[in-house]
Design an enzyme around this catalytic site. Structure first.
Site, PDB file in Angstrom:
ATOM      1  N   ASN A   1       4.800  24.490   5.681  1.00 26.47           N
ATOM      2  CA  ASN A   1       5.614  25.395   5.105  1.00 26.47           C
ATOM      3  C   ASN A   1       6.506  26.212   6.072  1.00 26.47           C
ATOM      4  O   ASN A   1       6.384  25.809   7.168  1.00 26.47           O
ATOM      5  CB  ASN A   1       5.010  26.336   4.403  1.00 26.47           C
TER       6      ASN A   1
ATOM      7  N   HIS B   1      -3.643  29.188  30.226  1.00 26.66           N
ATOM      8  CA  HIS B   1      -3.427  29.316  31.582  1.00 26.66           C
ATOM      9  C   HIS B   1      -4.621  29.794  32.215  1.00 26.66           C
ATOM     10  O   HIS B   1      -5.659  30.393  31.550  1.00 26.66           O
ATOM     11  CB  HIS B   1      -2.428  30.681  31.679  1.00 26.66           C
TER      12      HIS B   1
ATOM     13  N   GLY C   1      -1.134  30.698   5.673  1.00 25.90           N
ATOM     14  CA  GLY C   1      -0.013  31.341   6.487  1.00 25.90           C
ATOM     15  C   GLY C   1      -0.495  32.357   7.376  1.00 25.90           C
ATOM     16  O   GLY C   1      -1.401  32.746   7.424  1.00 25.90           O
TER      17      GLY C   1
ATOM     18  N   THR D   1     -10.454  30.436  17.162  1.00 27.42           N
ATOM     19  CA  THR D   1     -10.698  30.525  18.657  1.00 27.42           C
ATOM     20  C   THR D   1     -11.586  29.479  19.096  1.00 27.42           C
ATOM     21  O   THR D   1     -11.974  29.087  20.222  1.00 27.42           O
ATOM     22  CB  THR D   1     -11.073  31.778  19.189  1.00 27.42           C
TER      23      THR D   1
END
Length: 187
Positions: A83, A113, A140, A163
């Site tokens: 979407n 990083h 979403g 995560t």
């Protein structure tokens, strides 16, 4: 080893390398063109999507706007749908399976990083691949972080921050995203 080869190998690389800067600029131009096409120009969207992605199967579609760092490091499967507002930072591979549906404003990150501030100050970065299985639905405003794998037949609830790996066949949501339960119903 070139900076691009280092990037694809998951090694620290310099994102300011002229070849990488050129590739990102080229992808931004392709994304800009894709995002500015009239909605009814299906052939134009198809043509640019072929230039945008590393690989895609039939009936893959992304609602504009979409943004990729490199594009060529991302592959999507059969009947992939995203979407509005997909952003993919694909300094490493992003592999998305068949029949995957992605809600609006989802971000997929492979770029990361160093945690050590001295190492981070060098400007070097590296990437960790993201893999999304078959028959996955991502709600979403979800963020998928570097190195994550999402198993087949899984649903990620809206607003999640993924995560760590999420297994197959579960409903998972939250910040950080965690498994809520197994999916057992068919409708």
């Amino acid at each position: 080893m070139t900076e691009r080869e280092k990037m694809l190998a998951g090694e620290p690389y310099d994102p300011g390398d002229p070849e990488l800067v050129r590739l990102r600029l080229m992808m931004r131009q392709i994304c800009q063109a894709y995002n500015n096409l009239p909605p009814e120009d299906e052939a134009g969207h198809d043509r640019l999507r072929m230039r945008m992605l590393g690989a895609h199967k039939e009936r893959a579609y992304m609602e504009p706007p979409v943004w990729f760092d490199y594009g060529v490091n991302t592959s999507v499967g059969e009947r992939f749908y995203a979407n509005f507002g997909l952003t993919v930072l694909d300094s490493a591979q992003v592999i998305i399976g068949d029949y995957v549906e992605i809600g609006p404003n989802v971000d997929i990150y492979t770029a990361t990083h160093p945690l050590d501030p001295t190492a981070r100050a060098t400007g070097l970065e590296y990437g960790k691949p993201v893999r999304i299985g078959n028959h996955v639905w991502i709600g979403g405003h979800t963020v998928i972080n570097p190195g994550v794998t999402i198993g087949d037949n899984t649903v990620i609830g809206s607003g999640s921050v993924v995560t760590r790996d999420i297994p197959a066949g579960v409903l998972a949501a939250g910040n950080p995203c965690r498994v809520i339960r197994k999916i057992v119903e068919s409708l």
